[in-house]
Scaffold this motif. Structure first.
Motif, PDB file in Angstrom:
ATOM      1  N   ILE A  13       0.820  -1.208   0.000  1.00 55.50           N
ATOM      2  CA  ILE A  13       0.000   0.000   0.000  1.00 55.50           C
ATOM      3  C   ILE A  13       0.856   1.260   0.000  1.00 55.50           C
ATOM      4  O   ILE A  13       0.594   2.211  -0.740  1.00 55.50           O
ATOM      5  CB  ILE A  13      -0.961  -0.019   1.226  1.00 55.50           C
ATOM      6  CG1 ILE A  13      -2.030  -1.101   1.015  1.00 55.50           C
ATOM      7  CG2 ILE A  13      -1.610   1.347   1.433  1.00 55.50           C
ATOM      8  CD1 ILE A  13      -3.052  -1.212   2.121  1.00 55.50           C
ATOM      9  N   ASN A  14       1.923   1.238   0.788  1.00 57.04           N
ATOM     10  CA  ASN A  14       2.742   2.445   0.911  1.00 57.04           C
ATOM     11  C   ASN A  14       3.854   2.569  -0.121  1.00 57.04           C
ATOM     12  O   ASN A  14       4.330   3.668  -0.382  1.00 57.04           O
ATOM     13  CB  ASN A  14       3.383   2.494   2.299  1.00 57.04           C
ATOM     14  CG  ASN A  14       2.334   2.758   3.347  1.00 57.04           C
ATOM     15  OD1 ASN A  14       1.339   3.418   3.073  1.00 57.04           O
ATOM     16  ND2 ASN A  14       2.544   2.221   4.542  1.00 57.04           N
ATOM     17  N   SER A  15       4.300   1.445  -0.652  1.00 60.10           N
ATOM     18  CA  SER A  15       5.522   1.545  -1.459  1.00 60.10           C
ATOM     19  C   SER A  15       5.466   0.816  -2.799  1.00 60.10           C
ATOM     20  O   SER A  15       6.491   0.624  -3.450  1.00 60.10           O
ATOM     21  CB  SER A  15       6.701   1.017  -0.639  1.00 60.10           C
ATOM     22  OG  SER A  15       6.461  -0.316  -0.267  1.00 60.10           O
ATOM     23  N   MET A  68      -5.408  -6.573  -3.832  1.00 62.27           N
ATOM     24  CA  MET A  68      -5.221  -5.343  -3.057  1.00 62.27           C
ATOM     25  C   MET A  68      -6.536  -4.883  -2.401  1.00 62.27           C
ATOM     26  O   MET A  68      -6.521  -4.339  -1.296  1.00 62.27           O
ATOM     27  CB  MET A  68      -4.649  -4.242  -3.965  1.00 62.27           C
ATOM     28  CG  MET A  68      -4.435  -2.903  -3.269  1.00 62.27           C
ATOM     29  SD  MET A  68      -3.531  -3.037  -1.691  1.00 62.27           S
ATOM     30  CE  MET A  68      -1.841  -3.123  -2.273  1.00 62.27           C
ATOM     31  N   ILE A  69      -7.674  -5.136  -3.043  1.00 60.29           N
ATOM     32  CA  ILE A  69      -8.934  -4.697  -2.408  1.00 60.29           C
ATOM     33  C   ILE A  69      -9.131  -5.333  -1.036  1.00 60.29           C
ATOM     34  O   ILE A  69      -9.747  -4.757  -0.150  1.00 60.29           O
ATOM     35  CB  ILE A  69     -10.188  -4.950  -3.291  1.00 60.29           C
ATOM     36  CG1 ILE A  69     -10.398  -6.438  -3.574  1.00 60.29           C
ATOM     37  CG2 ILE A  69     -10.128  -4.142  -4.594  1.00 60.29           C
ATOM     38  CD1 ILE A  69     -11.772  -6.750  -4.217  1.00 60.29           C
ATOM     39  N   TYR A  70      -8.606  -6.564  -0.845  1.00 61.33           N
ATOM     40  CA  TYR A  70      -8.763  -7.236   0.460  1.00 61.33           C
ATOM     41  C   TYR A  70      -7.803  -6.657   1.500  1.00 61.33           C
ATOM     42  O   TYR A  70      -8.059  -6.704   2.696  1.00 61.33           O
ATOM     43  CB  TYR A  70      -8.582  -8.748   0.319  1.00 61.33           C
ATOM     44  CG  TYR A  70      -9.474  -9.302  -0.759  1.00 61.33           C
ATOM     45  CD1 TYR A  70     -10.859  -9.294  -0.588  1.00 61.33           C
ATOM     46  CD2 TYR A  70      -8.954  -9.766  -1.967  1.00 61.33           C
ATOM     47  CE1 TYR A  70     -11.697  -9.749  -1.595  1.00 61.33           C
ATOM     48  CE2 TYR A  70      -9.793 -10.235  -2.972  1.00 61.33           C
ATOM     49  CZ  TYR A  70     -11.148 -10.218  -2.783  1.00 61.33           C
ATOM     50  OH  TYR A  70     -11.981 -10.659  -3.766  1.00 61.33           O
ATOM     51  N   ALA A  71      -6.668  -6.119   1.036  1.00 54.06           N
ATOM     52  CA  ALA A  71      -5.706  -5.494   1.956  1.00 54.06           C
ATOM     53  C   ALA A  71      -6.078  -4.044   2.236  1.00 54.06           C
ATOM     54  O   ALA A  71      -5.686  -3.471   3.248  1.00 54.06           O
ATOM     55  CB  ALA A  71      -4.294  -5.574   1.357  1.00 54.06           C
ATOM     56  N   ASN A  72      -6.858  -3.470   1.328  1.00 56.52           N
ATOM     57  CA  ASN A  72      -7.111  -2.027   1.365  1.00 56.52           C
ATOM     58  C   ASN A  72      -8.580  -1.699   1.691  1.00 56.52           C
ATOM     59  O   ASN A  72      -9.178  -0.796   1.117  1.00 56.52           O
ATOM     60  CB  ASN A  72      -6.703  -1.414   0.010  1.00 56.52           C
ATOM     61  CG  ASN A  72      -6.642   0.094   0.045  1.00 56.52           C
ATOM     62  OD1 ASN A  72      -6.249   0.683   1.060  1.00 56.52           O
ATOM     63  ND2 ASN A  72      -7.035   0.729  -1.057  1.00 56.52           N
ATOM     64  N   SER A  73      -9.142  -2.467   2.632  1.00 55.65           N
ATOM     65  CA  SER A  73     -10.504  -2.194   3.131  1.00 55.65           C
ATOM     66  C   SER A  73     -11.565  -2.132   2.044  1.00 55.65           C
ATOM     67  O   SER A  73     -12.544  -1.385   2.152  1.00 55.65           O
ATOM     68  CB  SER A  73     -10.525  -0.872   3.918  1.00 55.65           C
ATOM     69  OG  SER A  73      -9.614  -0.935   4.982  1.00 55.65           O
ATOM     70  N   GLY A  74     -11.368  -2.917   0.973  1.00 56.11           N
ATOM     71  CA  GLY A  74     -12.404  -3.008  -0.046  1.00 56.11           C
ATOM     72  C   GLY A  74     -12.262  -2.040  -1.190  1.00 56.11           C
ATOM     73  O   GLY A  74     -13.072  -2.038  -2.121  1.00 56.11           O
ATOM     74  N   LYS A  75     -11.201  -1.207  -1.163  1.00 53.45           N
ATOM     75  CA  LYS A  75     -11.003  -0.226  -2.229  1.00 53.45           C
ATOM     76  C   LYS A  75      -9.831  -0.608  -3.126  1.00 53.45           C
ATOM     77  O   LYS A  75      -8.825  -1.149  -2.661  1.00 53.45           O
ATOM     78  CB  LYS A  75     -10.696   1.160  -1.619  1.00 53.45           C
ATOM     79  CG  LYS A  75     -11.901   1.843  -1.011  1.00 53.45           C
ATOM     80  CD  LYS A  75     -11.547   3.191  -0.436  1.00 53.45           C
ATOM     81  CE  LYS A  75     -10.677   3.019   0.797  1.00 53.45           C
ATOM     82  NZ  LYS A  75     -10.464   4.258   1.554  1.00 53.45           N
ATOM     83  N   GLY A  79      -4.153  -3.798   5.492  1.00 50.99           N
ATOM     84  CA  GLY A  79      -3.545  -2.517   5.798  1.00 50.99           C
ATOM     85  C   GLY A  79      -2.130  -2.377   5.280  1.00 50.99           C
ATOM     86  O   GLY A  79      -1.555  -1.275   5.318  1.00 50.99           O
ATOM     87  N   TYR A  80      -1.546  -3.435   4.774  1.00 47.18           N
ATOM     88  CA  TYR A  80      -0.153  -3.386   4.345  1.00 47.18           C
ATOM     89  C   TYR A  80       0.085  -3.793   2.893  1.00 47.18           C
ATOM     90  O   TYR A  80       0.581  -3.019   2.106  1.00 47.18           O
ATOM     91  CB  TYR A  80       0.725  -4.221   5.275  1.00 47.18           C
ATOM     92  CG  TYR A  80       0.689  -3.718   6.691  1.00 47.18           C
ATOM     93  CD1 TYR A  80       1.525  -2.672   7.100  1.00 47.18           C
ATOM     94  CD2 TYR A  80      -0.204  -4.244   7.617  1.00 47.18           C
ATOM     95  CE1 TYR A  80       1.475  -2.175   8.394  1.00 47.18           C
ATOM     96  CE2 TYR A  80      -0.266  -3.748   8.917  1.00 47.18           C
ATOM     97  CZ  TYR A  80       0.578  -2.717   9.305  1.00 47.18           C
ATOM     98  OH  TYR A  80       0.530  -2.222  10.566  1.00 47.18           O
ATOM     99  N   TYR A  81      -0.285  -5.026   2.560  1.00 44.12           N
ATOM    100  CA  TYR A  81       0.093  -5.464   1.205  1.00 44.12           C
ATOM    101  C   TYR A  81      -0.748  -6.659   0.735  1.00 44.12           C
ATOM    102  O   TYR A  81      -1.418  -7.327   1.534  1.00 44.12           O
ATOM    103  CB  TYR A  81       1.576  -5.828   1.128  1.00 44.12           C
ATOM    104  CG  TYR A  81       2.026  -6.944   2.045  1.00 44.12           C
ATOM    105  CD1 TYR A  81       1.706  -8.294   1.780  1.00 44.12           C
ATOM    106  CD2 TYR A  81       2.807  -6.678   3.172  1.00 44.12           C
ATOM    107  CE1 TYR A  81       2.139  -9.312   2.616  1.00 44.12           C
ATOM    108  CE2 TYR A  81       3.240  -7.692   4.011  1.00 44.12           C
ATOM    109  CZ  TYR A  81       2.908  -9.009   3.727  1.00 44.12           C
ATOM    110  OH  TYR A  81       3.328 -10.020   4.546  1.00 44.12           O
ATOM    111  N   ILE A 140      -0.237 -11.190  10.545  1.00 47.40           N
ATOM    112  CA  ILE A 140      -1.390 -10.668  11.292  1.00 47.40           C
ATOM    113  C   ILE A 140      -1.367 -11.116  12.755  1.00 47.40           C
ATOM    114  O   ILE A 140      -2.123 -10.628  13.570  1.00 47.40           O
ATOM    115  CB  ILE A 140      -2.735 -11.063  10.663  1.00 47.40           C
ATOM    116  CG1 ILE A 140      -2.957 -12.571  10.699  1.00 47.40           C
ATOM    117  CG2 ILE A 140      -2.862 -10.527   9.243  1.00 47.40           C
ATOM    118  CD1 ILE A 140      -4.387 -12.960  10.338  1.00 47.40           C
ATOM    119  N   PHE A 141      -0.534 -12.103  13.060  1.00 47.89           N
ATOM    120  CA  PHE A 141      -0.463 -12.583  14.455  1.00 47.89           C
ATOM    121  C   PHE A 141       0.703 -11.979  15.213  1.00 47.89           C
ATOM    122  O   PHE A 141       1.063 -12.432  16.288  1.00 47.89           O
ATOM    123  CB  PHE A 141      -0.386 -14.110  14.489  1.00 47.89           C
ATOM    124  CG  PHE A 141      -1.587 -14.747  13.851  1.00 47.89           C
ATOM    125  CD1 PHE A 141      -2.866 -14.459  14.302  1.00 47.89           C
ATOM    126  CD2 PHE A 141      -1.447 -15.631  12.790  1.00 47.89           C
ATOM    127  CE1 PHE A 141      -3.974 -15.043  13.721  1.00 47.89           C
ATOM    128  CE2 PHE A 141      -2.550 -16.212  12.205  1.00 47.89           C
ATOM    129  CZ  PHE A 141      -3.821 -15.923  12.656  1.00 47.89           C
TER     130      PHE A 141
END
Lengths: 304, 304, 304, 304
Positions: free
Chosen positions: D45-47, D206-213, D268-270, D303-304
């Motif tokens: 998401i960030n890079s 990416m939609i699953y990592a990025n809250s559906g977007k 939230g990450y990748y 995630i853990f």
């Protein structure tokens, strides 16, 4: 022996009994049968016919037809048939699918649905016009060419064959089904739709009591050795997960159908049938089982 | 009839056959049995004793003892016994535990381990000294008081009884075991450790062929009606998940044991036993089954 | 963030909800718990303690103890532990025994009974005085030495351990149990009998949220890598056959007990516990699950 | 962070590893894939994008498509969808049929075949031209309209769909399939025949990592709440009976396909994907799982 007296006693006792069973309702044609129908017919090798009640009214033979299709297949094939279907009791009703999957598409025995579907597949492979041949086989062992299917039952069952289609597809995925699934289903439903009376059914089952021969004209339909095997299969597998109970209480090889019919034999002595539509929770005619239990109790002899 | 000739033929044929079976090895006492041992004994109601080979050498009867303990329990109790154990074939070997759990601790039949353990529990409840009473029962039906257990087998099995302890604990969690688990296991292992010869076993099984009576002194051990039920149970459940195959090939009610013994009967005619230690993959004596199949084939008659 | 406000909302909502669940009744000590008990405690890494209701009343932790015993075993052993117990969800409640038989005595995961019994066996092997060591472990991670077992629960459970004895015997028959069955059962029942409050339990579970370290004194109890694995196991196996539902609705790794407690964690953020004795049909606290679902919904964040 | 370095390390380690897996061979189009293909793509998401090997070569996504069809169905329907398919892990591979029968035609979750077939049935009911709509959905979340099916794979799979037809018929017998079986199978096989590269698949996930977007154009494809649920289902059910192992070793929600692809996300990450055709005995890409395990190990966070 006074067989008719014994049958009269059974009639009185059975009429006196309140059935808690339920008529099969999965198709309308079966659901609308009068639950009070009751018939029984005993056909003895030495002394002929006895019966009572609705013994001459035809009903849907349903799974009893599996014995005829097995006989037809065994009359053509030898032990290679049993590479594709086993001869063991199946244990549980709900086992059919897991066993089939666990045992790589080889059904437990030819009298459960999966096994009878394999037999139908075999008949499609070895017979030219299997539906006609199946009917001719029944005509031959009963000497009665008027026996046929109920077309409404046939059409109706076609609409409720998803579970059988599921079994066929699963077995096909394992390579144990050779022909087109629709063709096999068509034959299988056809054979289940045949209608026969208690008397006709007892006449047909005489070949299993009489070493493979018809009694009236002494024609060898299937070898004595093969008949013994069919009888053994009926003994251990003829009543789904109530085979043990039937063996325990009645002590004869036999087969039931959801139309409420039961056919059984005492090898060397007689064929006997009973018909009462209400089924017990295991899917077998409640009063039919009772009538047969009374027969072996009152005559004091069974195969055991 | 020339039974001895038939047995001689069977002996020759069986000796000629190469067994692919394996002797039971879970305890050392069974593992060290000579795999070439072979015996057979036929005890006819009308014509007495026939046999060959090691028919007089004693072997571990193991699960064949389940028929005797069932008979002992049924001689005291009536149908209430079958509230605690069913009479249906079990289907699969691996089913024992799932069926027991799924069916709330009621075993499928008295001839699988779980069912025989319930019978042992019943015997502990109804008999004063069940181990002694069990042995006395065998003495009574054989007329032979020298029959006893093999103490080494008894001790050895005690060390390998975890699976049976598992079954007992599971049934106890469902309330279907009333007595102390150790006491029940002790009786069960005791009965399995009894040693008998083919001839002694055939003599014992005569009560099942002879309507519940001993043949030598005509003592009614158990009622004719109950014997029929025991025979029906043997027919459908006597050979684990090979019950159908045995019924199909041999056509007689019977029971096998991992010691390599098989006992079977033809009601009204004879009791027959065979002994050959190597077991087929289903746990039944390979050559024993073959010898019995040849018997019903060569004599041309079975219960079917 | 206003965690206390969120908890107040959850309290109001939960009190408003009518539970259809049932308090566990298999032992009298659990049956007599007041079903209206309700407590919740949230322990955040950054902002400390929040809670409501009966958060300081101790209750029987039961199966939540399985997480502690697993942690104790993993703190000593490495991946060789997972040769004896797998890490897969078990699927069905009724599967436990068939899976165990089918999979040759290797339990599905350490959080079902069979798996926790293997862990207890491991602890008996590797620890000198495992009962004491287990209690000391809880004292260490909570900083509270007053935590102990309820002796009545301990004695009572001993009388109802047939099913666990059945599992142990079955696994022993496969060679996957090394120690004496009574000793293992004793330890297992002991750990289940520990009583803790919501606050104490949340403090204990902080090590799973805080990479294996206690928060108060920063002691590394178990490596960060191992904690991730324990959390993964809780995520897929912590709620029997409702693990998917909990993951779906709550989205946190956690573990429930039949005493009505649930402990869960959000790695890097917090540990949270809830207590309400009535259980849903799957055996998990009905209102406890609801309270946790509301927490992740109202805070808007879970591990997913 | 030096993601490309980490990926280079993973590439070297993975190339160094000898795979014992086997390429899927049930259809010729999959069997002839070069087993040495290896690609990986990480989309942060960030890079942005990182990758190596055959990351731009398209392969058959097979069961990974089940996540897309579930998303499409959930974007239209709410919780009523879960009346027809559960969200629990399935336990065993061989369970599919028995569970389906035992649980009256309700599949365990939407990521096993039975569940994905129910989802396909739902899509046939709610969409006008479901095959086209499915492809358009993938075009939308990837921003790439060139993605399409492999027609040879599509035709080939049609010939080997007996097991899926078996599942559909069984569910139809329970009333849980509403449309024509052939139409559903056609859609299901179509979705499995889509081909995508590692890079395209990572972009889609990416939609699953990025809250559906979507990340590129910030379009909300599905609500954040629903994405969490899809992620929870992937976590507990994404790898058949190896879901626990993947969770344990990798610690990310994900989904595998028999084409050798794996897609996973860290919310939230990748999003990350790997492709290596040889499958382990559980049917998941052996080196793909290894590469993902190395990723969460080397980055030190899951995630853990």
């Amino acid at each position: 022996m006074e067989y008719q007296k014994i049958l009269d006693t059974i009639k009185a006792e059975t009429l006196n009994k309140t059935s808690t069973g339920k008529v099969a309702t999965y198709i309308p044609e079966l659901a609308k049968i009068d639950p009070n129908k009751l018939g029984m017919h005993l056909y003895c090798i030495n002394s002929g016919h006895y019966g009572f009640g609705d013994e001459n009214e035809r009903f849907s033979i349903q799974s009893i037809s599996k014995v005829f299709s097995l006989t037809l297949a065994m009359s053509v094939l030898n032990d290679e048939l049993f590479d594709r279907v086993d001869v063991e009791p199946s244990g549980d009703p709900f086992n059919s699918l897991i066993q089939l999957e666990y045992e790589h598409g080889i059904p437990r025995n030819p009298l459960i649905n999966a096994g009878a579907l394999v037999i139908a597949d075999v008949l499609v492979s070895i017979l030219e016009n299997p539906k006609q041949k199946f009917l001719e086989f029944i005509h031959k062992i009963t000497g009665n060419t008027s026996i046929t299917i109920n077309p409404k039952v046939f059409e109706s069952e076609k609409k409720y064959s998803y579970r059988n289609a599921s079994l066929l597809n699963l077995m096909k995925s394992f390579g144990n089904i050779k022909n087109d699934i629709e063709t096999i289903l068509d034959l299988y439903i056809y054979q289940c739709s045949v209608e026969m009376s208690c008397k006709e059914l007892a006449t047909a089952f005489m070949i299993y009591a009489n070493s493979g021969k018809t009694l009236s004209d002494d024609v060898q339909i299937i070898s004595s050795r093969k008949v013994k095997r069919i009888n053994a299969i009926m003994q251990t597998c003829g009543f789904y997960d109530e085979a043990g109970e039937f063996s325990f209480r009645v002590g004869l090889p036999g087969k039931s159908g959801v139309g409420g019919g039961i056919a059984a034999i005492h090898p060397g002595y007689y064929a006997v049938t009973a018909w009462s539509p209400p089924l017990n929770p295991k899917g077998n005619s409640e009063l039919g089982m009772y009538a047969l239990e009374r027969l072996t109790t009152l005559t004091g002899f069974s195969i055991f």
